[in-house]
Write a protein that holds these residues in place. Structure first.
Motif, PDB file in Angstrom:
ATOM      1  N   LYS A  11      37.753  52.143  39.938  1.00  0.00           N
ATOM      2  CA  LYS A  11      37.379  50.993  40.773  1.00  0.00           C
ATOM      3  C   LYS A  11      36.639  49.940  39.956  1.00  0.00           C
ATOM      4  O   LYS A  11      36.828  48.744  40.115  1.00  0.00           O
ATOM      5  CB  LYS A  11      36.507  51.456  41.931  1.00  0.00           C
ATOM      6  N   ARG A  12      35.772  50.365  39.070  1.00  0.00           N
ATOM      7  CA  ARG A  12      35.017  49.426  38.246  1.00  0.00           C
ATOM      8  C   ARG A  12      35.962  48.630  37.346  1.00  0.00           C
ATOM      9  O   ARG A  12      35.834  47.435  37.154  1.00  0.00           O
ATOM     10  CB  ARG A  12      33.998  50.175  37.391  1.00  0.00           C
ATOM     11  N   LYS A  13      36.920  49.390  36.786  1.00  0.00           N
ATOM     12  CA  LYS A  13      37.861  48.721  35.911  1.00  0.00           C
ATOM     13  C   LYS A  13      38.681  47.694  36.686  1.00  0.00           C
ATOM     14  O   LYS A  13      38.897  46.549  36.214  1.00  0.00           O
ATOM     15  CB  LYS A  13      38.782  49.739  35.258  1.00  0.00           C
ATOM     16  N   ASN A  15      37.804  46.245  39.465  1.00  0.00           N
ATOM     17  CA  ASN A  15      36.912  45.127  39.838  1.00  0.00           C
ATOM     18  C   ASN A  15      36.691  44.172  38.663  1.00  0.00           C
ATOM     19  O   ASN A  15      36.638  42.943  38.810  1.00  0.00           O
ATOM     20  CB  ASN A  15      35.583  45.662  40.324  1.00  0.00           C
ATOM     21  N   LYS A  16      36.544  44.766  37.462  1.00  0.00           N
ATOM     22  CA  LYS A  16      36.374  43.915  36.278  1.00  0.00           C
ATOM     23  C   LYS A  16      37.601  43.046  36.061  1.00  0.00           C
ATOM     24  O   LYS A  16      37.506  41.850  35.741  1.00  0.00           O
ATOM     25  CB  LYS A  16      36.123  44.787  35.045  1.00  0.00           C
ATOM     26  N   TYR A  18      39.758  42.150  38.341  1.00  0.00           N
ATOM     27  CA  TYR A  18      39.765  41.116  39.394  1.00  0.00           C
ATOM     28  C   TYR A  18      38.789  39.986  39.051  1.00  0.00           C
ATOM     29  O   TYR A  18      39.083  38.792  39.179  1.00  0.00           O
ATOM     30  CB  TYR A  18      39.437  41.719  40.739  1.00  0.00           C
ATOM     31  N   ASN A  19      37.620  40.415  38.634  1.00  0.00           N
ATOM     32  CA  ASN A  19      36.594  39.401  38.307  1.00  0.00           C
ATOM     33  C   ASN A  19      37.041  38.506  37.157  1.00  0.00           C
ATOM     34  O   ASN A  19      36.873  37.281  37.150  1.00  0.00           O
ATOM     35  CB  ASN A  19      35.281  40.082  37.963  1.00  0.00           C
ATOM     36  N   ILE A  20      37.640  39.196  36.140  1.00  0.00           N
ATOM     37  CA  ILE A  20      38.114  38.414  34.991  1.00  0.00           C
ATOM     38  C   ILE A  20      39.234  37.476  35.425  1.00  0.00           C
ATOM     39  O   ILE A  20      39.289  36.295  35.024  1.00  0.00           O
ATOM     40  CB  ILE A  20      38.604  39.371  33.891  1.00  0.00           C
ATOM     41  N   ILE A  22      39.795  36.345  38.451  1.00  0.00           N
ATOM     42  CA  ILE A  22      39.221  35.260  39.274  1.00  0.00           C
ATOM     43  C   ILE A  22      38.546  34.228  38.389  1.00  0.00           C
ATOM     44  O   ILE A  22      38.667  33.005  38.581  1.00  0.00           O
ATOM     45  CB  ILE A  22      38.248  35.857  40.289  1.00  0.00           C
ATOM     46  N   THR A  23      37.818  34.756  37.381  1.00  0.00           N
ATOM     47  CA  THR A  23      37.105  33.825  36.491  1.00  0.00           C
ATOM     48  C   THR A  23      38.101  32.961  35.731  1.00  0.00           C
ATOM     49  O   THR A  23      37.936  31.723  35.579  1.00  0.00           O
ATOM     50  CB  THR A  23      36.244  34.585  35.495  1.00  0.00           C
ATOM     51  N   SER A  26      39.612  30.487  38.082  1.00  0.00           N
ATOM     52  CA  SER A  26      38.634  29.412  38.378  1.00  0.00           C
ATOM     53  C   SER A  26      38.523  28.423  37.232  1.00  0.00           C
ATOM     54  O   SER A  26      38.475  27.195  37.400  1.00  0.00           O
ATOM     55  CB  SER A  26      37.266  30.036  38.678  1.00  0.00           C
TER      56      SER A  26
END
Length: 251
Positions: A11-13, A15-16, A18-20, A22-23, A26
């Motif tokens: 999940k952390r991976k 999420n990372k 996804y975050n990356i 998204i970043t 953006s």
């Protein structure tokens, strides 16, 4: 325990990731937005910059074109003025030539008229000397002491009236003789009276063979004059002195 740990790790991976993602998305959105904004701003700036240049160029063209037109108009005007001045000079020269001819004709006419008038005056105005006497400059002089004399005067402009006689002169008091008529003319000349209207009251010797005295008036005018005349050889009788009388002593 081990499976839970693995799930969390996954999940952390995720999420990372996804975050990356998204970043990154953006950042891409921001970059695209900024690029779009900058491109639009640059286009507007170029348009704004180009339009003043075009306006300046148009104004400069207008300014340049107008003087050119003025120079053309000025050149045309100068040419017209030169042509007009040439035409005026030619007309002036023609008028001058015509004027010269006219002046010559005028001078000829004046001379002809002068000669005609001179001849006419000689033939038709025998009393010219009498008329001149009216305009003569008279100078009042001391009288003889006669109580009947109001004024005594002389004039340096008095001249002999001319004569038809020749040879040695003999004074004649015979009425209507040549000498009588010439004496009458000189008397009228001195008195300033028209000989044709002069009334001769008395004519006598002046004390010597070539002098005479006449008493006259202008027609029925009560003003009476005593005129002294003398003979000038070859020129005729000449008035030398006139006395204006208070009363006619020969009436």
């Amino acid at each position: 325990m081990g499976s839970r740990f693995n799930r969390r790790d996954q999940k952390r991976k995720v999420n990372k990731i996804y975050n990356i993602a998204i970043t990154v998305v953006s950042i891409l959105i921001v970059i695209v937005a900024v690029s779009i904004f900058l491109s639009d701003d640059g286009t507007d700036t170029e348009k704004a910059t180009t339009e003043p240049k075009q306006t300046v160029e148009k104004n400069e063209k207008k300014k340049v074109d107008k003087p050119a037109g003025k120079e053309e108009d000025t050149d045309l005007t100068k040419e017209d003025e030169d042509e007009d001045s040439k035409a005026t000079e030619e007309g002036t020269e023609e008028n001058t030539e015509d004027g010269t001819d006219t002046d010559a004709n005028t001078d000829t006419n004046i001379d002809t008229n002068k000669d005609t008038n001179k001849d006419t005056n000689k033939d038709t105005n025998p009393d010219t000397d009498t008329e001149k006497a009216e305009d003569a400059e008279l100078v009042e002089v001391e009288g003889s002491g006669d109580g009947n004399v109001a004024t005594t005067y002389k004039s340096e402009s008095w001249k002999p009236v001319g004569t038809e006689q020749s040879g040695e002169h003999t004074t004649s008091f015979q009425r209507n003789s040549v000498d009588w008529n010439e004496m009458s003319k000189a008397i009228a000349h001195g008195a300033g009276i028209d000989q044709g209207n002069m009334r001769l009251w008395w004519l006598q010797n002046g004390g010597s063979p070539n002098t005479a005295i006449g008493t006259v008036s202008d027609g029925d005018n009560p003003k009476t004059f005593r005129v002294y005349i003398e003979w000038v050889d070859g020129s005729g009788w000449k008035p030398v002195k006139v006395e204006e009388l208070k009363t006619n002593d020969k009436k």
